[in-house]
Write a protein that holds these residues in place. Structure first.
Motif, PDB file in Angstrom:
ATOM      1  N   VAL A   7       0.848  -1.056  -0.085  1.00 24.11           N
ATOM      2  CA  VAL A   7      -0.068  -0.044  -0.079  1.00 24.11           C
ATOM      3  C   VAL A   7       0.664   1.195  -0.054  1.00 24.11           C
ATOM      4  CG1 VAL A   7      -1.956  -1.098   1.158  1.00 24.11           C
ATOM      5  CG2 VAL A   7      -0.048  -0.110   2.504  1.00 24.11           C
ATOM      6  N   LEU A   9       0.563   5.726   0.285  1.00 24.39           N
ATOM      7  CA  LEU A   9      -0.020   6.907   0.765  1.00 24.39           C
ATOM      8  C   LEU A   9      -0.619   7.598  -0.444  1.00 24.39           C
ATOM      9  CD1 LEU A   9       1.859   8.147   3.729  1.00 24.39           C
ATOM     10  CD2 LEU A   9      -0.361   7.632   3.805  1.00 24.39           C
ATOM     11  N   GLU A  19       1.392  -4.506   4.304  1.00 24.49           N
ATOM     12  CA  GLU A  19       0.372  -4.862   5.386  1.00 24.49           C
ATOM     13  C   GLU A  19      -0.118  -6.157   5.175  1.00 24.49           C
ATOM     14  OE1 GLU A  19      -1.623  -2.768   7.772  1.00 24.49           O
ATOM     15  OE2 GLU A  19      -0.269  -1.283   7.393  1.00 24.49           O
ATOM     16  N   TRP A  44     -10.791  -3.744   4.244  1.00 27.17           N
ATOM     17  CA  TRP A  44      -9.408  -3.079   4.424  1.00 27.17           C
ATOM     18  C   TRP A  44      -9.498  -1.648   3.924  1.00 27.17           C
ATOM     19  CZ3 TRP A  44      -5.281  -0.628   2.703  1.00 27.17           C
ATOM     20  CH2 TRP A  44      -4.276  -0.297   3.541  1.00 27.17           C
ATOM     21  N   GLN A  45      -9.646  -1.516   2.508  1.00 26.56           N
ATOM     22  CA  GLN A  45      -9.525  -0.413   2.078  1.00 26.56           C
ATOM     23  C   GLN A  45     -10.558   0.604   2.271  1.00 26.56           C
ATOM     24  OE1 GLN A  45      -7.406   0.934  -0.814  1.00 26.56           O
ATOM     25  NE2 GLN A  45      -8.179   2.489   0.325  1.00 26.56           N
ATOM     26  N   SER A  46     -11.713   0.373   2.695  1.00 26.33           N
ATOM     27  CA  SER A  46     -12.741   1.106   3.270  1.00 26.33           C
ATOM     28  C   SER A  46     -12.323   1.643   4.347  1.00 26.33           C
ATOM     29  CB  SER A  46     -14.237   0.085   3.307  1.00 26.33           C
ATOM     30  OG  SER A  46     -14.190  -0.353   4.530  1.00 26.33           O
ATOM     31  N   THR A  47     -11.452   1.283   5.369  1.00 28.84           N
ATOM     32  CA  THR A  47     -11.222   1.904   6.606  1.00 28.84           C
ATOM     33  C   THR A  47      -9.569   2.456   6.606  1.00 28.84           C
ATOM     34  OG1 THR A  47     -10.332  -0.461   7.583  1.00 28.84           O
ATOM     35  CG2 THR A  47     -12.610   0.131   7.943  1.00 28.84           C
ATOM     36  N   HIS A  48      -9.103   2.286   5.507  1.00 30.57           N
ATOM     37  CA  HIS A  48      -7.669   3.114   5.324  1.00 30.57           C
ATOM     38  C   HIS A  48      -7.865   3.818   3.945  1.00 30.57           C
ATOM     39  CE1 HIS A  48      -7.165  -0.581   7.886  1.00 30.57           C
ATOM     40  NE2 HIS A  48      -6.255   0.216   8.345  1.00 30.57           N
ATOM     41  N   ARG A  49      -8.673   4.783   3.914  1.00 35.54           N
ATOM     42  CA  ARG A  49      -8.843   5.559   2.619  1.00 35.54           C
ATOM     43  C   ARG A  49      -7.640   6.469   2.304  1.00 35.54           C
ATOM     44  NH1 ARG A  49     -13.962   4.994   0.775  1.00 35.54           N
ATOM     45  NH2 ARG A  49     -15.286   4.164   2.118  1.00 35.54           N
ATOM     46  N   GLN A  50      -6.595   6.529   3.150  1.00 34.87           N
ATOM     47  CA  GLN A  50      -5.572   7.305   3.003  1.00 34.87           C
ATOM     48  C   GLN A  50      -4.643   6.552   2.106  1.00 34.87           C
ATOM     49  OE1 GLN A  50      -6.212   6.342   5.967  1.00 34.87           O
ATOM     50  NE2 GLN A  50      -4.645   5.854   7.217  1.00 34.87           N
ATOM     51  N   TRP A  51      -4.657   5.227   2.100  1.00 34.08           N
ATOM     52  CA  TRP A  51      -3.834   4.363   1.320  1.00 34.08           C
ATOM     53  C   TRP A  51      -4.313   3.583  -0.067  1.00 34.08           C
ATOM     54  CZ3 TRP A  51       0.971   3.935   3.214  1.00 34.08           C
ATOM     55  CH2 TRP A  51       1.209   4.323   4.621  1.00 34.08           C
TER      56      TRP A  51
END
Length: 68
Positions: A7, A9, A19, A44-51
């Motif tokens: 991933v 930023l 990850e 995972w992506q839905s809770t880590h939108r900055q990545w």
């Protein structure tokens, strides 16, 4: 099984990391992981939108320690 994500930023695309998501499907079959992991990755992506996910792959827990 583990799902390994590379991933980066969104604000700094050259800043990347790995990850690891423990995937609890009761199988050691990498093909099953490849076919069904997208839902877990999307969560995972839905809770880590900055990545941004650059790539991903499935690895057995046995092979994780020897993974390069």
């Amino acid at each position: 099984m583990w799902i390994l994500l590379t991933v980066c930023l969104m604000s700094a695309p050259d800043s990347c990391r790995e990850e690891r998501i423990s995937w609890s499907m009761d199988t050691r079959d990498s093909m099953a992981c490849l076919l069904h992991a997208q839902e877990t990755i999307a969560q995972w992506q839905s809770t880590h939108r900055q990545w941004k996910i650059r790539n991903w792959r499935c690895v057995t827990k046995r092979d994780l320690s020897t993974d390069i």
